[in-house]
Design a protein around this motif. Structure first.
Motif, mmCIF file in Angstrom:
data_model
loop_
_atom_site.group_PDB
_atom_site.id
_atom_site.type_symbol
_atom_site.label_atom_id
_atom_site.label_comp_id
_atom_site.label_asym_id
_atom_site.label_seq_id
_atom_site.Cartn_x
_atom_site.Cartn_y
_atom_site.Cartn_z
ATOM 1 N N ASN A 93 0.631 -1.458 0.225
ATOM 2 C CA ASN A 93 0.133 -0.164 -0.422
ATOM 3 C C ASN A 93 0.580 1.466 -0.369
ATOM 4 O O ASN A 93 0.281 2.228 0.326
ATOM 5 N N PHE A 96 -0.653 2.514 -4.483
ATOM 6 C CA PHE A 96 -2.163 2.100 -5.284
ATOM 7 C C PHE A 96 -2.009 2.471 -6.191
ATOM 8 O O PHE A 96 -1.895 2.073 -7.240
ATOM 9 N N HIS A 125 -10.066 1.302 -2.289
ATOM 10 C CA HIS A 125 -8.152 1.178 -1.183
ATOM 11 C C HIS A 125 -8.709 2.552 -0.360
ATOM 12 O O HIS A 125 -8.123 2.237 0.914
ATOM 13 N N HIS A 131 -5.908 -3.235 -2.097
ATOM 14 C CA HIS A 131 -4.405 -3.028 -1.866
ATOM 15 C C HIS A 131 -3.510 -3.494 -2.834
ATOM 16 O O HIS A 131 -4.203 -3.950 -3.222
ATOM 17 N N TYR A 147 -2.532 -5.529 -7.564
ATOM 18 C CA TYR A 147 -3.506 -5.385 -6.704
ATOM 19 C C TYR A 147 -4.725 -6.209 -6.642
ATOM 20 O O TYR A 147 -4.982 -6.620 -7.824
ATOM 21 N N TRP A 226 -3.094 -3.649 7.385
ATOM 22 C CA TRP A 226 -2.402 -3.534 5.717
ATOM 23 C C TRP A 226 -1.028 -3.445 5.973
ATOM 24 O O TRP A 226 -0.408 -2.227 5.368
#
Length: 237
Positions: A93, A96, A125, A131, A147, A226
Motif C-alpha cells: 500500500n 496503490f 482502496h 490493496h 493489486y 495491512w
C-alpha cells in the motif's frame, strides 16, 4: 443455455454464478455500475468485472476457477536465487494508484483496466478494501506491482505488472507468505496462466471456490492493518 442477466444502476443484485454462460466461459451479467457496494457484493459471490472501453460492464464467474492457497506457494530454485540476491524492496500500500495505472499501461495488447475501473478501485482502496503490493529496485523505481481486494480471509487478485525479471514473482511470494501468516485461506487468481500454475496455483470447480467463499469471506482476518510484516529471510525492509 442460461440467459445473460441485464443489470441496472437502481437494483443491487447479481444472478447466481451457476447461471453463467459456458461460452464465453463465465460471462454472467451485463450492465450496472462500479459502485463500491456493487463491487463488494460481486466479490463476495465469486464475481468480478472484466470489459473494455468500447463495451458495457461485463461480469464474470468462470468455471473452473484458478486459485492459490497461500501456504502452497511454490518457490523454484531460480526464484529462490533471486530472493536471496535481495534485488527488490517489497512494500504494501505504498502507492496503490501507481500500481493500478502501471498494470493498465504495461499491457501490449491493450487493457481492460479503464479509467472507470481505476477510479472505482481507487475508491475501494481509500475505503480499506483494495490493496497493492509493490517491488522497488535499488534506485527506488517501482518495477513490479499487484493489486486486489481483501474480504474476510480471502484475497481476490486483480492484476499485476513486472518491469524487471522476477519482480512480480517476488511480489507473489511475499504476498502469499504474509496472507498465510494472517490466516487467509485463498488467493483468487481468476483465470489460469502458466506463470500462476508454476507458482502453485490450481484450478478448482466453481462450486468448490464458492464454498470457500461462503465459509471464509466474512471471517475476521488475523490482522488489524495491512502492513507488511513477513520478509524473505534476510530481505531488505
Amino acid at each position: 443455455m442460461s440467459a445473460l442477466a441485464l443489470l441496472d444502476d437502481d437494483a443491487l443484485w447479481f444472478p447466481t454464478p451457476e447461471r453463467a454462460l459456458v461460452e464465453p466461459d463465465g460471462l454472467l451479467a451485463v450492465g450496472g455500475d462500479l459502485s463500491p457496494e456493487r463491487l463488494l457484493l460481486a466479490y463476495r459471490h465469486g464475481i468480478f468485472p472484466w470489459y473494455s472501453d468500447n463495451q458495457p460492464i461485463l461480469w464474470w464467474s468462470p468455471d473452473p476457477r484458478c486459485i492459490l492457497r497461500p501456504e502452497r506457494i511454490h518457490v523454484s530454485r531460480s526464484l529462490r536465487r533471486t530472493l536471496n540476491q535481495r534485488r527488490f524492496t517489497v512494500t504494501l500500500n505504498r502507492d496503490f494508484r501507481a500500481v493500478i495505472e502501471l498494470c493498465a499501461d504495461s499491457r501490449d495488447d491493450g487493457t481492460w483496466i479503464t479509467e472507470e475501473m481505476i477510479a472505482a478501485y481507487t475508491r475501494l482502496h481509500r475505503q480499506g478494501h483494495a490493496h497493492s503490493i509493490e517491488a522497488w529496485d535499488d534506485r527506488g523505481a517501482l518495477v513490479g506491482g499487484l493489486y486486489g481486494i481483501a474480504l474476510g480471509r480471502c484475497f481476490f487478485g486483480e492484476s499485476m505488472f513486472s518491469l524487471q525479471t522476477d519482480a512480480s514473482k517476488v511480489i507473489m511470494v511475499h504476498l502469499a507468505h504474509q496472507l498465510a501468516a494472517w490466516g487467509y485461506v485463498v488467493m483468487d487468481c481468476q483465470v489460469e496462466s502458466g506463470h500462476l500454475l508454476r507458482m502453485g496455483a490450481e484450478c478448482v470447480p466453481r462450486t468448490e471456490f464458492l464454498s470457500i467463499l461462503e465459509e471464509h469471506v466474512d471471517c475476521a482476518p488475523g490482522h488489524c492493518h495491512w502492513e507488511l510484516q513477513w520478509q524473505w529471510p534476510g530481505a531488505k525492509t
